[in-house]
Design a protein around this motif. Structure first.
Motif, PDB file in Angstrom:
ATOM      1  N   VAL A 101      24.414  -3.587-116.380  1.00  0.00           N
ATOM      2  CA  VAL A 101      24.933  -2.924-115.178  1.00  0.00           C
ATOM      3  C   VAL A 101      23.953  -3.174-114.024  1.00  0.00           C
ATOM      4  N   LEU A 102      24.341  -4.096-113.152  1.00  0.00           N
ATOM      5  CA  LEU A 102      23.597  -4.297-111.909  1.00  0.00           C
ATOM      6  C   LEU A 102      24.558  -3.934-110.788  1.00  0.00           C
ATOM      7  N   SER A 103      24.087  -3.143-109.823  1.00  0.00           N
ATOM      8  CA  SER A 103      25.009  -2.766-108.744  1.00  0.00           C
ATOM      9  C   SER A 103      25.391  -4.020-107.957  1.00  0.00           C
ATOM     10  N   PRO A 104      26.638  -4.067-107.463  1.00  0.00           N
ATOM     11  CA  PRO A 104      27.090  -5.250-106.719  1.00  0.00           C
ATOM     12  C   PRO A 104      26.199  -5.496-105.511  1.00  0.00           C
ATOM     13  N   LEU A 105      26.078  -6.749-105.126  1.00  0.00           N
ATOM     14  CA  LEU A 105      25.264  -7.086-103.959  1.00  0.00           C
ATOM     15  C   LEU A 105      25.961  -6.583-102.697  1.00  0.00           C
ATOM     16  N   PRO A 106      25.233  -5.890-101.821  1.00  0.00           N
ATOM     17  CA  PRO A 106      25.865  -5.355-100.612  1.00  0.00           C
ATOM     18  C   PRO A 106      26.243  -6.455 -99.623  1.00  0.00           C
ATOM     19  N   ILE A 107      25.540  -7.591 -99.693  1.00  0.00           N
ATOM     20  CA  ILE A 107      25.816  -8.683 -98.746  1.00  0.00           C
ATOM     21  C   ILE A 107      25.616 -10.013 -99.459  1.00  0.00           C
ATOM     22  N   GLN A 108      26.489 -10.971 -99.144  1.00  0.00           N
ATOM     23  CA  GLN A 108      26.363 -12.327 -99.670  1.00  0.00           C
ATOM     24  C   GLN A 108      25.883 -13.223 -98.527  1.00  0.00           C
ATOM     25  N   TYR A 109      25.396 -14.418 -98.861  1.00  0.00           N
ATOM     26  CA  TYR A 109      24.825 -15.282 -97.820  1.00  0.00           C
ATOM     27  C   TYR A 109      25.857 -15.655 -96.760  1.00  0.00           C
TER      28      TYR A 109
END
Length: 185
Positions: free
Chosen positions: A166-174
């Motif tokens: 369980v890793l929280s989703p990335l808030p921003i992508q490149y």
């Protein structure tokens, strides 16, 4: 796939790529020595989880109607290629492994068609191997390589132990950053 503009750094790297498409100078390689029995299924699953998590690793670059764009695919599966050196004389394994690592690090990417993450496992015997990771600098740098290696260790451990990572989703992508940079200017 979804279409986005390029960041200015990506545009510069695309320009350099156009000048010398076979130049491996902008490859970002890493070699990680692994000890212990390797669970290939868990390793491949971990790598695909990382590709699912990071849109940059599902990105290619194209010219569309005269505009340079990055295309982010929603679903990309990567194959772990395995080179087995266990039948090679023990005295030669390290040298051949080194040659493979150098060749892999220097193999150019085609930015319009290739997945921009390549992975090869060089297996010396049942309990020793080297994992070769190569990315293109247009989607990665030294810092992101560190993130990838940390996440790989996390996912692999979880999958081997039969746990759900369980890793929280990335808030921003490149690609979001590239859009922000363009809009800001």
């Amino acid at each position: 796939g979804k279409v986005f503009p390029l960041s200015f750094a990506q545009q510069r790297l695309w320009f350099l790529y156009q000048l010398a498409p076979d130049n491996p100078f902008y490859n970002v390689p890493a070699a990680i020595r692994l000890r212990g029995t390797i669970n290939l299924a868990a390793l491949e699953r971990s790598l695909n989880e990382i590709v699912r998590r990071h849109a940059a690793l599902r990105t290619t670059f194209k010219i569309l109607d005269g505009q340079l764009i990055q295309v982010v695919e929603s679903d990309v599966k990567i194959q772990l290629s395995v080179v087995n050196l266990s039948t090679v004389a023990i005295s030669d394994r390290e040298r051949i492994g080194q040659q493979l690592a150098t060749a892999e690090a220097q193999r150019p990417f085609n930015l319009t068609t290739d997945p921009l993450l390549r992975i090869t496992l060089v297996q010396f015997d049942l309990t020793e191997a080297v994992l070769l990771l190569t990315m293109h600098h247009i989607v990665a740098d030294g810092w992101s390589l560190g993130v990838l290696i940390r996440e790989l260790a996390y996912f692999y451990t979880a999958f081997v132990e039969g746990k759900t990572p369980v890793l929280s989703p990335l808030p921003i992508q490149y690609a979001d950053f590239a859009c922000w940079q363009r809009n800001w200017l």
